[in-house]
Motif scaffolding. Sequence first.
Motif, PDB file in Angstrom:
ATOM      1  N   SER A 127       0.840  -1.187   0.000  1.00  0.00           N
ATOM      2  CA  SER A 127       0.000   0.000   0.000  1.00  0.00           C
ATOM      3  C   SER A 127       0.881   1.244   0.000  1.00  0.00           C
ATOM      4  CB  SER A 127      -0.917  -0.001   1.230  1.00  0.00           C
ATOM      5  OG  SER A 127      -0.151   0.031   2.421  1.00  0.00           O
ATOM      6  N   GLY A 128       0.238   2.396  -0.163  1.00  0.00           N
ATOM      7  CA  GLY A 128       0.957   3.654  -0.073  1.00  0.00           C
ATOM      8  C   GLY A 128       1.241   4.336  -1.386  1.00  0.00           C
ATOM      9  N   GLY A 129       0.906   3.684  -2.477  1.00  0.00           N
ATOM     10  CA  GLY A 129       1.123   4.309  -3.770  1.00  0.00           C
ATOM     11  C   GLY A 129       0.161   5.463  -3.996  1.00  0.00           C
ATOM     12  N   GLY A 130       0.397   6.180  -5.081  1.00  0.00           N
ATOM     13  CA  GLY A 130      -0.465   7.297  -5.402  1.00  0.00           C
ATOM     14  C   GLY A 130       0.129   8.166  -6.475  1.00  0.00           C
ATOM     15  N   LEU A 131      -0.476   9.311  -6.650  1.00  0.00           N
ATOM     16  CA  LEU A 131      -0.032  10.303  -7.639  1.00  0.00           C
ATOM     17  C   LEU A 131       0.726  11.409  -6.911  1.00  0.00           C
ATOM     18  CD1 LEU A 131      -0.063  11.563 -10.494  1.00  0.00           C
ATOM     19  CD2 LEU A 131      -2.279  12.588  -9.879  1.00  0.00           C
ATOM     20  N   VAL A 132       1.929  11.693  -7.374  1.00  0.00           N
ATOM     21  CA  VAL A 132       2.748  12.722  -6.751  1.00  0.00           C
ATOM     22  C   VAL A 132       3.488  13.494  -7.838  1.00  0.00           C
ATOM     23  CG1 VAL A 132       4.705  11.138  -6.457  1.00  0.00           C
ATOM     24  CG2 VAL A 132       4.459  13.109  -4.925  1.00  0.00           C
ATOM     25  N   GLN A 133       3.762  14.741  -7.559  1.00  0.00           N
ATOM     26  CA  GLN A 133       4.529  15.539  -8.518  1.00  0.00           C
ATOM     27  C   GLN A 133       6.007  15.201  -8.429  1.00  0.00           C
ATOM     28  OE1 GLN A 133       3.543  19.659  -7.680  1.00  0.00           O
ATOM     29  NE2 GLN A 133       1.947  19.636  -9.254  1.00  0.00           N
ATOM     30  N   GLN A 159       0.320   1.138  -7.235  1.00  0.00           N
ATOM     31  CA  GLN A 159       0.675   2.030  -8.348  1.00  0.00           C
ATOM     32  C   GLN A 159       1.290   3.317  -7.829  1.00  0.00           C
ATOM     33  OE1 GLN A 159       0.247   1.673 -11.903  1.00  0.00           O
ATOM     34  NE2 GLN A 159       1.523   3.514 -11.878  1.00  0.00           N
ATOM     35  N   VAL A 160       2.418   3.666  -8.393  1.00  0.00           N
ATOM     36  CA  VAL A 160       3.059   4.953  -8.141  1.00  0.00           C
ATOM     37  C   VAL A 160       3.112   5.711  -9.453  1.00  0.00           C
ATOM     38  CG1 VAL A 160       5.199   6.108  -7.491  1.00  0.00           C
ATOM     39  CG2 VAL A 160       4.405   4.124  -6.186  1.00  0.00           C
ATOM     40  N   THR A 161       2.564   6.908  -9.461  1.00  0.00           N
ATOM     41  CA  THR A 161       2.568   7.743 -10.652  1.00  0.00           C
ATOM     42  C   THR A 161       3.188   9.082 -10.296  1.00  0.00           C
ATOM     43  OG1 THR A 161       0.573   6.676 -11.482  1.00  0.00           O
ATOM     44  CG2 THR A 161       1.205   8.771 -12.486  1.00  0.00           C
ATOM     45  N   SER A 211       7.560  12.979  -2.476  1.00  0.00           N
ATOM     46  CA  SER A 211       7.916  11.768  -1.743  1.00  0.00           C
ATOM     47  C   SER A 211       6.696  10.881  -1.530  1.00  0.00           C
ATOM     48  CB  SER A 211       8.512  12.126  -0.374  1.00  0.00           C
ATOM     49  OG  SER A 211       9.695  12.874  -0.491  1.00  0.00           O
ATOM     50  N   LEU A 212       6.967   9.606  -1.398  1.00  0.00           N
ATOM     51  CA  LEU A 212       5.953   8.628  -1.013  1.00  0.00           C
ATOM     52  C   LEU A 212       6.622   7.589  -0.131  1.00  0.00           C
ATOM     53  CD1 LEU A 212       3.944   7.799  -4.285  1.00  0.00           C
ATOM     54  CD2 LEU A 212       3.049   8.925  -2.240  1.00  0.00           C
ATOM     55  N   ARG A 213       5.838   7.024   0.762  1.00  0.00           N
ATOM     56  CA  ARG A 213       6.317   5.879   1.527  1.00  0.00           C
ATOM     57  C   ARG A 213       5.394   4.697   1.275  1.00  0.00           C
ATOM     58  NH1 ARG A 213       7.143   4.665   7.982  1.00  0.00           N
ATOM     59  NH2 ARG A 213       4.864   4.534   7.925  1.00  0.00           N
ATOM     60  N   LEU A 214       5.960   3.661   0.711  1.00  0.00           N
ATOM     61  CA  LEU A 214       5.218   2.434   0.484  1.00  0.00           C
ATOM     62  C   LEU A 214       5.363   1.525   1.694  1.00  0.00           C
ATOM     63  CD1 LEU A 214       6.222   1.633  -3.210  1.00  0.00           C
ATOM     64  CD2 LEU A 214       4.448   3.172  -2.349  1.00  0.00           C
ATOM     65  N   SER A 215       4.320   0.772   1.945  1.00  0.00           N
ATOM     66  CA  SER A 215       4.336  -0.207   3.021  1.00  0.00           C
ATOM     67  C   SER A 215       3.948  -1.565   2.464  1.00  0.00           C
ATOM     68  CB  SER A 215       3.352   0.170   4.129  1.00  0.00           C
ATOM     69  OG  SER A 215       3.668   1.416   4.703  1.00  0.00           O
ATOM     70  N   CYS A 216       4.465  -2.591   3.074  1.00  0.00           N
ATOM     71  CA  CYS A 216       4.095  -3.953   2.701  1.00  0.00           C
ATOM     72  C   CYS A 216       3.922  -4.738   3.991  1.00  0.00           C
ATOM     73  CB  CYS A 216       5.150  -4.582   1.808  1.00  0.00           C
ATOM     74  SG  CYS A 216       4.822  -6.303   1.385  1.00  0.00           S
ATOM     75  N   ALA A 217       2.682  -5.088   4.269  1.00  0.00           N
ATOM     76  CA  ALA A 217       2.368  -5.829   5.484  1.00  0.00           C
ATOM     77  C   ALA A 217       2.326  -7.317   5.180  1.00  0.00           C
ATOM     78  CB  ALA A 217       1.030  -5.368   6.035  1.00  0.00           C
TER      79      ALA A 217
END
Length: 122
Positions: free
Chosen positions: A6-12, A117-119, A16-22
Motif C-alpha cells: 500500500s501507499g502508492g499514489g499520484l505525486v509531482q 501504483q506509483v505515478t 515523496s511517497l512511503r510504500l508499506s508492505c504488510a
Amino acid sequence: VQLQASGGGLVQAGGSLRLSCAASGRTFSSYVMGWFRQAPGKEREFVAAISRYGGTTNYADSGKGRFTVSRDNAKNTVYLQMNSLKPEDTAVYYCVADGRYGAVLDGSGGSWGQGTQVTVSS
C-alpha cells in the motif's frame, strides 16, 4: 507468507511517497524482503532489498540516494521511502519475500504482494 502493499499514489516530480508492505504470519523476521517495480511495457526490475533484521540493504542504481528500505519486524511490515521522485519512477511497485537473499535480489523469490501504483507527474 501473504503480502499486502500500500501507499502508492499520484505525486509531482520531486515529491515523496512511503510504500508499506504488510505480511501475514508470525515468522516475518525469517524473510528477506524486497521491492520490485514494473513500468508499462517494461520488464520488472529490482528496486531494493533488506535482510531479516535490517542489517544489510541493497539498492538498484536508479534509487540510490533517493530510496530507503526499512522494516519493522514487530509490525510485520517493510517500507520503501521514496524521495525526489522522478517521472521515470512511475510503475507498479511490488514487495517480495523469501528466505534467501539472492532470491530476493534476482526476483525469483517465492512470495509476492499484489502491487501498488506509483505515478509521478512532471
